[in-house]
Design an enzyme around this catalytic site. Structure first.
Site, PDB file in Angstrom:
ATOM      1  N   PRO A  59       4.458   3.930  -5.508  1.00 44.04           N
ATOM      2  CA  PRO A  59       4.661   5.142  -6.437  1.00 44.04           C
ATOM      3  C   PRO A  59       5.968   6.214  -5.674  1.00 44.04           C
ATOM      4  O   PRO A  59       5.405   6.545  -4.564  1.00 44.04           O
ATOM      5  CB  PRO A  59       3.645   5.790  -6.989  1.00 44.04           C
ATOM      6  CG  PRO A  59       2.400   4.898  -6.526  1.00 44.04           C
ATOM      7  CD  PRO A  59       2.756   4.130  -5.391  1.00 44.04           C
ATOM      8  N   GLU A  60       6.991   5.977  -6.239  1.00 46.86           N
ATOM      9  CA  GLU A  60       7.957   7.264  -5.544  1.00 46.86           C
ATOM     10  C   GLU A  60       8.157   8.415  -6.598  1.00 46.86           C
ATOM     11  O   GLU A  60       7.282   8.580  -7.488  1.00 46.86           O
ATOM     12  CB  GLU A  60       9.166   6.409  -5.219  1.00 46.86           C
ATOM     13  CG  GLU A  60       9.194   5.366  -4.291  1.00 46.86           C
ATOM     14  CD  GLU A  60      10.489   4.602  -4.326  1.00 46.86           C
ATOM     15  OE1 GLU A  60      11.569   5.280  -3.998  1.00 46.86           O
ATOM     16  OE2 GLU A  60      10.582   3.490  -4.095  1.00 46.86           O
ATOM     17  N   ARG A  85      -6.116  -0.639  -2.510  1.00 47.21           N
ATOM     18  CA  ARG A  85      -5.880  -0.351  -1.204  1.00 47.21           C
ATOM     19  C   ARG A  85      -6.444   0.630  -0.410  1.00 47.21           C
ATOM     20  O   ARG A  85      -6.350   0.693   0.899  1.00 47.21           O
ATOM     21  CB  ARG A  85      -4.629  -0.672  -0.955  1.00 47.21           C
ATOM     22  CG  ARG A  85      -4.197  -2.112  -1.534  1.00 47.21           C
ATOM     23  CD  ARG A  85      -2.739  -2.501  -1.158  1.00 47.21           C
ATOM     24  NE  ARG A  85      -2.170  -2.479   0.448  1.00 47.21           N
ATOM     25  CZ  ARG A  85      -1.210  -2.602   0.843  1.00 47.21           C
ATOM     26  NH1 ARG A  85      -0.088  -2.606  -0.052  1.00 47.21           N
ATOM     27  NH2 ARG A  85      -0.785  -3.114   2.052  1.00 47.21           N
TER      28      ARG A  85
END
Ligand SMILES: [Zn+2]
Length: 260
Positions: free
Chosen positions: A2-3, A107
Site C-alpha cells: 500500500p502506497e 507477512r
C-alpha cells in the site's frame, strides 16, 4: 504494497466509520507483528474516543480524545477490514455500537502503536514542488527512483507511483539524482502530484501482486490507468525495458525511447 493512495483510501473509510466512537476493547497478541508496539502506545486506549483518523505518508494516525495518537502502518500486505477476524488477523478493536475493526497481515510487516519517523513533505501539499525536490536530490549520486522511494525525501510514494511518475516526466529510473535539472524536477514533482491525486480519486490500485482492498472490501481502479507498471508495452506504444540493476530492491520498468 500500500502506497499513499491506498492508505488515504483506508483513512477515509476509517474516519467515516470510527469518528466519535469509544473504544471498548482490543486484542493484540504477543508477536502479532514483526515489530511490537512502542512502550505505552496502547495504554489508556480502552474508553477513549476516536476524534478523527489522519494520515502522514503511509502511516494512519488515529487521534483520540485523550490527546494520544494510535499510529498504524500497513507494511507490505496489511489490510484493515470492518468486521470479523480472518486467518491472518493480528489486531482487533471493538468500538461502541459493535463496530469491529480487524487488521489482517499475512507477512506481519505491519505495525500498531509505532512512533512516526522523520518523513519528507506530503506530495499532495504545496510544500512539495519542483524546487523542494531539486533541493532534496541535489548532490545525491543515488538513482532517482531509489530516492523517490526514500520516505525522508517524499512521504508516501512507493514502487507503482514512482514508476508511473518517472515515465510521465520522461526520466529514466536509474538516472543519477544529481543529474536532474530544475526543469526535470518541476516535471517530476508535477507528475507525482497528478498521479497520486488521480489514484486517490480512483481508490488506489488493486493489482494481482498486492490484492489491495479497502476496509469496506472495495477494490481500487488506478490499475486501469497504469502506463508502465507491470506492462510489456508502455502507453506510448514502445516495448518497455527493465533496469539492469535493482533499484531499492526491485528492477524497474521504463521506456528506453521516451525516458532519458
Ligand atoms: Zn515510449
Amino acid at each position: 504494497v500500500p502506497e499513499l493512495p491506498e492508505v488515504e483510501t483506508v483513512r477515509r473509510a476509517l474516519d467515516a466509520r470510527l469518528k466519535g466512537l469509544a473504544i471498548e476493547s482490543f486484542h493484540l497478541p504477543k508477536r502479532a507483528f514483526n515489530r511490537p508496539p512502542v512502550k505505552g502506545a496502547l495504554d489508556g486506549l480502552i474508553g477513549s474516543r476516536v476524534e478523527s483518523v489522519g494520515r502522514r505518508g503511509k502511516y494512519l494516525i488515529m487521534r483520540l480524545d485523550t490527546g494520544k495518537h494510535l499510529i498504524l502502518h500497513l507494511g507490505m500486505s496489511g489490510r484493515i477490514v470492518f468486521g470479523t477476524a480472518g486467518p491472518h488477523t493480528r489486531f482487533q478493536m471493538t468500538l461502541e455500537g459493535a463496530v469491529v475493526m480487524s487488521f489482517h497481515d499475512a507477512r506481519r510487516f505491519g505495525t500498531v502503536g509505532c512512533d512516526l519517523p522523520e518523513l519528507g513533505p506530503e506530495p499532495l501539499e504545496d510544500a512539495f514542488n519542483g524546487e523542494a525536490l531539486f533541493q532534496a536530490l541535489r548532490g545525491r549520486k543515488a538513482p532517482v527512483k531509489a530516492l523517490l522511494l526514500d520516505q525522508a525525501v517524499v512521504a508516501g510514494v512507493g514502487n507503482i507511483y514512482a514508476t508511473e511518475a518517472l515515465f510521465e516526466s520522461g526520466i529514466r529510473p536509474a538516472r543519477r539524482a544529481d543529474s536532474l535539472s530544475r526543469q526535470d524536477c518541476d516535471r517530476l514533482a508535477a507528475a507525482i502530484k497528478r498521479i497520486l491525486a488521480q489514484a486517490v480519486e480512483l481508490g488506489g490500485s488493486t493489482l494481482e501482486d498486492t490484492a489491495y482492498l479497502d476496509p469496506n472490501g472495495d477494490a481500487g481502479y488506478f490499475q486501469l490507468h497504469v502506463k508502465v507498471y507491470g506492462r510489456k508495452t508502455g502507453a506510448c506504444g514502445h516495448a518497455l525495458k527493465a533496469t539492469k540493476k535493482p533499484l531499492a530492491g526491485r528492477t524497474s520498468l521504463y521506456c528506453p525511447i521516451c525516458q532519458k
